[in-house]
Enzyme design. Structure first.
Site, PDB file in Angstrom:
ATOM      1  N   ARG A 155      47.491  45.372  39.724  1.00  0.00           N
ATOM      2  CA  ARG A 155      48.044  46.175  39.093  1.00  0.00           C
ATOM      3  C   ARG A 155      48.126  47.636  39.680  1.00  0.00           C
ATOM      4  O   ARG A 155      48.783  48.690  39.127  1.00  0.00           O
ATOM      5  CB  ARG A 155      47.002  46.370  37.754  1.00  0.00           C
ATOM      6  CG  ARG A 155      47.084  45.242  36.706  1.00  0.00           C
ATOM      7  CD  ARG A 155      48.341  44.788  36.376  1.00  0.00           C
ATOM      8  NE  ARG A 155      48.363  43.465  35.387  1.00  0.00           N
ATOM      9  CZ  ARG A 155      49.250  43.272  34.778  1.00  0.00           C
ATOM     10  NH1 ARG A 155      50.552  43.548  34.720  1.00  0.00           N
ATOM     11  NH2 ARG A 155      48.957  42.174  33.711  1.00  0.00           N
TER      12      ARG A 155
ATOM     13  N   SER B  38      32.860  34.385  45.224  1.00  0.00           N
ATOM     14  CA  SER B  38      31.985  34.267  44.090  1.00  0.00           C
ATOM     15  C   SER B  38      30.713  35.073  44.288  1.00  0.00           C
ATOM     16  O   SER B  38      30.200  35.390  43.411  1.00  0.00           O
ATOM     17  CB  SER B  38      31.761  32.692  44.280  1.00  0.00           C
ATOM     18  OG  SER B  38      31.006  32.387  45.098  1.00  0.00           O
TER      19      SER B  38
ATOM     20  N   HIS C 110      40.790  41.673  42.138  1.00  0.00           N
ATOM     21  CA  HIS C 110      41.932  41.167  41.952  1.00  0.00           C
ATOM     22  C   HIS C 110      42.953  41.898  41.078  1.00  0.00           C
ATOM     23  O   HIS C 110      44.017  42.300  41.062  1.00  0.00           O
ATOM     24  CB  HIS C 110      41.705  39.699  41.175  1.00  0.00           C
ATOM     25  CG  HIS C 110      42.746  39.109  40.814  1.00  0.00           C
ATOM     26  ND1 HIS C 110      43.581  38.491  41.865  1.00  0.00           N
ATOM     27  CD2 HIS C 110      43.200  38.713  39.494  1.00  0.00           C
ATOM     28  CE1 HIS C 110      44.711  37.690  41.159  1.00  0.00           C
ATOM     29  NE2 HIS C 110      44.676  37.932  39.695  1.00  0.00           N
TER      30      HIS C 110
HETATM   31  C1  LIG Z   1      53.968  43.203  38.434  1.00  0.00           C
HETATM   32  C2  LIG Z   1      53.691  42.334  37.237  1.00  0.00           C
HETATM   33  C3  LIG Z   1      54.546  41.667  36.363  1.00  0.00           C
HETATM   34  C4  LIG Z   1      54.172  41.035  35.223  1.00  0.00           C
HETATM   35  N1  LIG Z   1      55.115  40.400  34.574  1.00  0.00           N
HETATM   36  C5  LIG Z   1      54.948  39.706  33.423  1.00  0.00           C
HETATM   37  C6  LIG Z   1      55.689  39.304  32.474  1.00  0.00           C
HETATM   38  O1  LIG Z   1      57.023  39.414  32.373  1.00  0.00           O
HETATM   39  N2  LIG Z   1      55.501  38.204  31.649  1.00  0.00           N
HETATM   40  C7  LIG Z   1      54.031  37.824  31.370  1.00  0.00           C
HETATM   41  O2  LIG Z   1      53.886  37.051  30.484  1.00  0.00           O
HETATM   42  N3  LIG Z   1      53.140  38.175  32.207  1.00  0.00           N
HETATM   43  C8  LIG Z   1      53.308  39.260  33.100  1.00  0.00           C
HETATM   44  N4  LIG Z   1      52.547  39.315  34.079  1.00  0.00           N
HETATM   45  C9  LIG Z   1      51.079  39.095  33.850  1.00  0.00           C
HETATM   46  C10 LIG Z   1      50.640  38.006  34.978  1.00  0.00           C
HETATM   47  O3  LIG Z   1      51.590  36.892  34.738  1.00  0.00           O
HETATM   48  C11 LIG Z   1      49.224  37.665  34.644  1.00  0.00           C
HETATM   49  O4  LIG Z   1      48.952  37.107  33.410  1.00  0.00           O
HETATM   50  C12 LIG Z   1      48.192  38.853  35.100  1.00  0.00           C
HETATM   51  O5  LIG Z   1      48.791  39.636  36.044  1.00  0.00           O
HETATM   52  C13 LIG Z   1      46.713  38.528  35.001  1.00  0.00           C
HETATM   53  O6  LIG Z   1      46.651  37.853  36.217  1.00  0.00           O
HETATM   54  P1  LIG Z   1      46.181  36.307  36.644  1.00  0.00           P
HETATM   55  O7  LIG Z   1      46.912  35.469  36.014  1.00  0.00           O
HETATM   56  O8  LIG Z   1      46.188  36.394  38.077  1.00  0.00           O
HETATM   57  O9  LIG Z   1      44.841  36.172  35.829  1.00  0.00           O
HETATM   58  P2  LIG Z   1      43.455  36.568  35.735  1.00  0.00           P
HETATM   59  O10 LIG Z   1      43.008  36.560  34.271  1.00  0.00           O
HETATM   60  O11 LIG Z   1      43.220  38.035  36.292  1.00  0.00           O
HETATM   61  O12 LIG Z   1      42.529  35.853  36.452  1.00  0.00           O
HETATM   62  C14 LIG Z   1      42.213  35.962  37.956  1.00  0.00           C
HETATM   63  C15 LIG Z   1      42.396  34.527  38.667  1.00  0.00           C
HETATM   64  O13 LIG Z   1      41.462  33.486  38.083  1.00  0.00           O
HETATM   65  C16 LIG Z   1      42.387  32.277  37.891  1.00  0.00           C
HETATM   66  N5  LIG Z   1      42.332  31.897  36.606  1.00  0.00           N
HETATM   67  C17 LIG Z   1      42.072  32.443  35.469  1.00  0.00           C
HETATM   68  N6  LIG Z   1      42.422  31.704  34.395  1.00  0.00           N
HETATM   69  C18 LIG Z   1      42.818  30.646  34.910  1.00  0.00           C
HETATM   70  C19 LIG Z   1      43.099  29.381  34.340  1.00  0.00           C
HETATM   71  N7  LIG Z   1      43.184  29.328  32.951  1.00  0.00           N
HETATM   72  N8  LIG Z   1      43.595  28.283  35.043  1.00  0.00           N
HETATM   73  C20 LIG Z   1      43.412  28.398  36.533  1.00  0.00           C
HETATM   74  N9  LIG Z   1      42.991  29.672  37.211  1.00  0.00           N
HETATM   75  C21 LIG Z   1      42.722  30.657  36.216  1.00  0.00           C
HETATM   76  C22 LIG Z   1      43.380  32.383  38.785  1.00  0.00           C
HETATM   77  O14 LIG Z   1      43.232  32.278  40.139  1.00  0.00           O
HETATM   78  C23 LIG Z   1      43.918  33.800  38.568  1.00  0.00           C
HETATM   79  O15 LIG Z   1      44.648  34.585  39.554  1.00  0.00           O
HETATM   80  C24 LIG Z   1      53.022  40.473  35.319  1.00  0.00           C
HETATM   81  C25 LIG Z   1      51.985  41.016  35.878  1.00  0.00           C
HETATM   82  C26 LIG Z   1      52.243  41.767  37.091  1.00  0.00           C
HETATM   83  C27 LIG Z   1      51.246  42.311  37.823  1.00  0.00           C
END
Ligand SMILES: Cc1cc2nc3c(=O)[nH]c(=O)nc-3n(C[C@H](O)[C@H](O)[C@H](O)COP(=O)(O)OP(=O)(O)OC[C@H]3O[C@@H](n4cnc5c(N)ncnc54)[C@H](O)[C@@H]3O)c2cc1C
Length: 266
Positions: A216, A88, A211
Site C-alpha cells: 500500500r 515468522s 507486507h
Molecule cells: C495496487 C493494488 C491494487 C489492487 N486492486 C484490487 C482489485 O482491483 N480488486 C481486488 O479485489 N483487490 C485488489 N487489491 C487487493 C489485493 O488483491 C489484496 O487483497 C490485498 O492487497 C491484500 O494483500 P494480500 O492478498 O497479500 O493479503 P494479506 O491479507 O495482507 O496477507 C498477507 C499474505 O498472507 C498470505 N495469505 C493470507 N491469506 C491467505 C490465504 N487465504 N491463502 C493463502 N495465503 C494467504 C499471502 O501470502 C498474502 O500475501 C489491490 C491491491 C493493491 C496493492
C-alpha cells in the site's frame, strides 16, 4: 413525507489528510525472561528498549538457543532476520494504531489485509448525519469538480437525514429506542458515499505491517491508503528502527511519497 430537497444542508465538513496514531505497543516482563534464562543455564542481554524488538529477538534466539554474551546487537539480529526472510520471528512484535479522517473506500481496501485485527466505527449504531467527508486532492484542487463533488455529497447527506427520519417513523412499533435507531440507520446508510469519514482501530504484527507497507506504500496503490501506509511507516521507523529501518521514502512526480525496501515479503 418530507422530500430530500426540503432539508437545509448543514455545513459540509471536508477532510484532506488522514490522522494516524500509534496507540499500543508491547512490554516485556524482565523477571520472567531472567527466570527462563536461569532455568536453562544461559545469560542474555540486549541493547534495545523496544518491547516488540526485544520479543522478536528472544523468539528468534529460542530457535537455536543462541543466548549468551558477545552476540549480535538487536539491530544486527533483526536485520539478519529480514535479510534471510525468517519473517515468522517478526510476528511476535505487535503494534496498535488508531486511524481517523479516512474514507470508507480506504477501510474497504485496508481490511483486505487479513492478518490485521480491526474495530471500526459502526454506521448502524452511530448517527452519520454529522459525519465528515474525505475529498480527494484532484477534485478539491479543481473548483468545478469540487462543486460537483460537494453537490453530490450534500444530496447524499440530505437523503440520509430524510431516510433516517422516515424510517424511524416506519419503525415506531419497535419499542426499544436503540433498536429503532439501528434499524433506521442501517437502511439509511445505503445512500452514504464512499467518501464518508470513518475511524478504525488496527492491530498488526511487524510481518503483516511490513507486507501492508510494501503493497500500500507502493506507487501503484491508491493515494489515500498510500498516505496512511507512509504515515504508519514514519511512526514505526521512530518506534522500531531495527525492524523498519530498511525502508526509504521515495518522492513521486506528483509530490507524494512511496515506500521502498529491498527486502519484500519477509
Ligand atoms: C495496487 C493494488 C491494487 C489492487 N486492486 C484490487 C482489485 O482491483 N480488486 C481486488 O479485489 N483487490 C485488489 N487489491 C487487493 C489485493 O488483491 C489484496 O487483497 C490485498 O492487497 C491484500 O494483500 P494480500 O492478498 O497479500 O493479503 P494479506 O491479507 O495482507 O496477507 C498477507 C499474505 O498472507 C498470505 N495469505 C493470507 N491469506 C491467505 C490465504 N487465504 N491463502 C493463502 N495465503 C494467504 C499471502 O501470502 C498474502 O500475501 C489491490 C491491491 C493493491 C496493492
Amino acid at each position: 413525507m418530507e422530500t430530500a430537497n426540503a432539508v437545509e444542508p448543514r455545513v459540509l465538513k471536508v477532510v484532506r489528510e488522514p490522522q494516524v496514531y500509534l496507540v499500543g505497543k508491547q512490554v516485556v516482563d524482565p523477571q520472567e525472561i531472567e527466570r527462563f534464562l536461569g532455568d536453562h543455564g544461559v545469560t542474555w542481554s540486549t541493547d534495545t528498549e523496544i518491547g516488540g524488538e526485544m520479543l522478536s529477538e528472544i523468539a528468534g534466539r529460542v530457535c537455536y538457543m543462541s543466548y549468551g554474551k558477545g552476540r549480535r546487537t538487536n539491530k544486527e539480529f533483526l536485520e539478519h532476520i529480514v535479510e534471510v526472510g525468517h519473517g515468522s520471528v517478526l510476528e511476535h512484535a505487535v503494534w496498535s494504531f488508531l486511524i481517523s479522517g479516512v474514507s470508507r473506500s480506504f477501510t474497504h481496501e485496508l481490511i483486505r489485509h487479513r492478518h490485521f485485527s480491526y474495530s471500526q466505527l459502526s454506521q448502524r449504531y452511530v448517527d452519520e448525519s454529522e459525519s465528515d467527508f474525505i475529498e480527494p486532492d484532484p477534485i478539491a484542487d479543481d473548483p468545478e469538480l469540487d462543486a460537483v463533488w460537494r453537490e453530490a455529497v450534500n444530496a447524499a447527506r440530505r437523503a440520509y437525514d430524510v431516510l433516517v427520519a422516515g424510517l424511524q417513523k416506519r419503525f415506531t412499533g419497535v419499542e426499544d429506542k436503540t433498536l429503532r435507531r439501528k434499524l433506521a440507520r442501517q437502511a439509511a446508510r445505503s445512500v452514504l458515499p464512499n467518501a464518508t469519514e470513518t475511524k478504525i482501530f488496527v492491530t498488526g504484527n511487524a510481518r503483516a505491517l511490513r507486507h501492508f507497507i510494501e503493497l500500500r506504500g507502493s506507487e501503484h496503490a491508491d493515494v489515500e491508503i498510500r498516505a496512511v501506509a507512509v504515515a504508519m511507516l514514519r511512526l514505526l521507523q521512530q518506534e522500531s528502527p531495527n525492524v523498519f529501518g530498511d525502508y526509504t521514502l521515495v518522492p513521486l512526480p506528483d509530490g507524494s511519497l512511496a515506500t521502498h525496501t529491498d527486502h519484500v515479503k519477509v
